[in-house]
Design an enzyme around this catalytic site. Structure first.
Site, PDB file in Angstrom:
ATOM      1  N   HIS A 195       0.867  -1.185   0.000  1.00 59.07           N
ATOM      2  CA  HIS A 195       0.000   0.000   0.000  1.00 59.07           C
ATOM      3  C   HIS A 195       0.898   1.228   0.000  1.00 59.07           C
ATOM      4  O   HIS A 195       1.542   1.544   1.001  1.00 59.07           O
ATOM      5  CB  HIS A 195      -0.882  -0.013   1.255  1.00 59.07           C
ATOM      6  CG  HIS A 195      -1.772   1.180   1.389  1.00 59.07           C
ATOM      7  ND1 HIS A 195      -3.145   1.100   1.310  1.00 59.07           N
ATOM      8  CD2 HIS A 195      -1.498   2.496   1.626  1.00 59.07           C
ATOM      9  CE1 HIS A 195      -3.668   2.304   1.484  1.00 59.07           C
ATOM     10  NE2 HIS A 195      -2.682   3.169   1.678  1.00 59.07           N
ATOM     11  N   HIS A 216       1.599   5.406  -0.714  1.00 58.13           N
ATOM     12  CA  HIS A 216       1.096   6.766  -0.856  1.00 58.13           C
ATOM     13  C   HIS A 216       1.969   7.501  -1.864  1.00 58.13           C
ATOM     14  O   HIS A 216       3.098   7.102  -2.124  1.00 58.13           O
ATOM     15  CB  HIS A 216       1.120   7.497   0.486  1.00 58.13           C
ATOM     16  CG  HIS A 216       0.027   7.063   1.406  1.00 58.13           C
ATOM     17  ND1 HIS A 216      -0.347   7.787   2.520  1.00 58.13           N
ATOM     18  CD2 HIS A 216      -0.781   5.978   1.395  1.00 58.13           C
ATOM     19  CE1 HIS A 216      -1.338   7.176   3.139  1.00 58.13           C
ATOM     20  NE2 HIS A 216      -1.610   6.073   2.482  1.00 58.13           N
ATOM     21  N   CYS A 234      -3.735   9.266   5.933  1.00 63.70           N
ATOM     22  CA  CYS A 234      -3.871   8.801   7.313  1.00 63.70           C
ATOM     23  C   CYS A 234      -4.110   9.996   8.221  1.00 63.70           C
ATOM     24  O   CYS A 234      -3.271  10.899   8.277  1.00 63.70           O
ATOM     25  CB  CYS A 234      -2.623   8.045   7.765  1.00 63.70           C
ATOM     26  SG  CYS A 234      -2.647   7.580   9.514  1.00 63.70           S
TER      27      CYS A 234
END
Length: 293
Positions: free
Chosen positions: A198, A200, A231
Site C-alpha cells: 500500500h 502513498h 492517514c
C-alpha cells in the site's frame, strides 16, 4: 515482468476516512460505481468507534445498502475485538487490522503500544477464523515514520514473523506517509516479503515504488480512485496512489488488471464532484488521451 496485477480499491474506506464526512448515499454510490469498473477487491468500510473516525460512523448502513457483486471480494478494517464482531455480524469474510512498526505512530493511531496491538491480534485471529473469515495484518509505517524517522527492516520482519506464527492469513505493508522510495522498497523486501503493498504518493514516488515492487515479484497493490485519502494520524500523509494512474501505467506496459480504465476515470470524476474539490490524480488532468490505453 508479470503479466497481471491485482488491485484492491481502498477509496471507500482509506480514502474517505481522511475527508470531511460525506452522506451515506454518496458512499454507497461510490462503492457501487467501483464495483462496475472491473476491480475485483474493494475495501468497503471500517468498523471503528465514531469518536475516533466519524467519517465511518455509518459503516453498518453503508454496507447494508451496497449492491454486493458476487465477483468482488469486499473487505473491512477493524481496530479491535468489538470491531471484529461487528464486521463478522455484517457478513464480512475478509477482515483487516493495522499495527504500526513505529511505536509512536501506533500510540497516535490506536492509543496503545505496538506490543499491545500484537497481543490483541493474537487474540483476534482465532475469533475471526472461528467465523470462517480471514485476517490480513497491515504493518503501517513499514517504510518510515513521521515521528521516528527510519524504520529498521528487521523490526518489520519481526512483526511479520510473529503474526504469521499466530495464524495471520495475509500480510500487507503500508507506506503511511509516502516515505517509501525504490531504495527503501528493495531494502525492506530483501528482508521480508508481504502479500500486498500500500503506497502513498505524498512525495511523488508511488508509481516508481510499484514498478520496483513488480520487479521483485509483488503483484498485489492497494490504490484509491482519484488519489483520495491518507492517514488522519500522520502529518503529511495525504495522497494515496491514484488507481487510474496505476491502471493507466500497467495497461501501457501490457500488464492486465481486469479494470476498465474509462469506467474508472468516470468514477474518479464522480468522486471529485462528490467531494467538491480537485483531486490529485494526474490522469484526471491529462484529458481524453488517457482513455486510449
Amino acid at each position: 515482468m508479470v503479466s497481471s496485477v491485482s488491485i484492491r480499491e481502498v477509496a471507500p474506506r482509506d480514502g474517505l476516512q481522511n475527508e470531511e464526512p460525506v452522506p451515506t448515499e454518496a458512499k454507497v454510490k461510490l462503492i457501487d460505481a467501483l464495483s462496475d469498473t472491473g476491480v475485483r477487491r474493494i475495501e468497503a468500510v471500517s468498523f471503528v468507534h465514531p469518536r475516533a473516525i466519524p467519517q465511518m460512523a455509518d459503516a453498518d448502513e453503508v454496507w447494508s445498502r451496497v449492491a454486493k457483486n458476487p465477483g468482488i471480494r469486499y473487505s473491512a478494517l477493524i481496530p479491535n475485538t468489538r470491531g471484529a464482531q461487528r464486521a463478522i455480524a455484517a457478513g464480512f469474510r475478509e477482515i483487516e487490522v493495522v499495527v504500526s512498526a513505529s511505536d509512536t505512530h501506533n500510540q497516535r493511531n490506536l492509543n496503545r503500544s505496538t506490543e499491545q496491538s500484537l497481543e490483541d491480534i493474537a487474540q483476534l485471529i482465532p475469533l475471526i477464523h472461528a467465523a470462517g473469515a480471514t485476517l490480513e495484518v497491515i504493518v503501517a509505517t513499514s517504510f518510515g515514520c513521521p515521528f521516528e524517522g527510519d524504520i529498521d527492516p528487521d523490526r518489520v520482519a519481526g512483526i511479520v514473523a510473529r503474526v504469521r506464527a499466530d495464524g495471520a492469513d495475509r500480510i500487507a505493508f503500508g507506506d503511511t506517509t509516502g516515505m517509501a522510495t525504490p531504495r527503501r522498497v528493495r531494502d525492506l523486501l530483501s528482508s521480508v516479503r508481504p502479500d500486498l503493498l500500500h503506497f502513498h504518493n505524498t512525495r511523488g514516488t508511488g508509481l516508481a515504488n510499484i514498478l520496483t515492487a513488480l520487479d521483485l515479484g509483488i503483484t498485489e497493490f492497494d490504490a484509491s480512485v482519484g488519489g483520495i485519502g491518507g492517514c488522519p494520524y500522520a502529518p503529511g500523509a495525504s495522497g494515496n496512489v491514484a488507481t487510474e494512474e496505476v491502471v493507466h501505467m500497467l495497461h501501457d506496459m501490457g500488464i492486465d488488471t481486469g479494470i476498465d480504465l474509462d469506467r474508472l476515470i468516470e468514477t474518479a470524476e464522480m468522486a471529485e464532484k462528490m467531494l467538491g474539490r480537485t483531486l490529485p490524480s494526474g490522469v484526471l488532468r491529462a484529458g481524453p488521451r488517457t482513455r486510449l490505453v
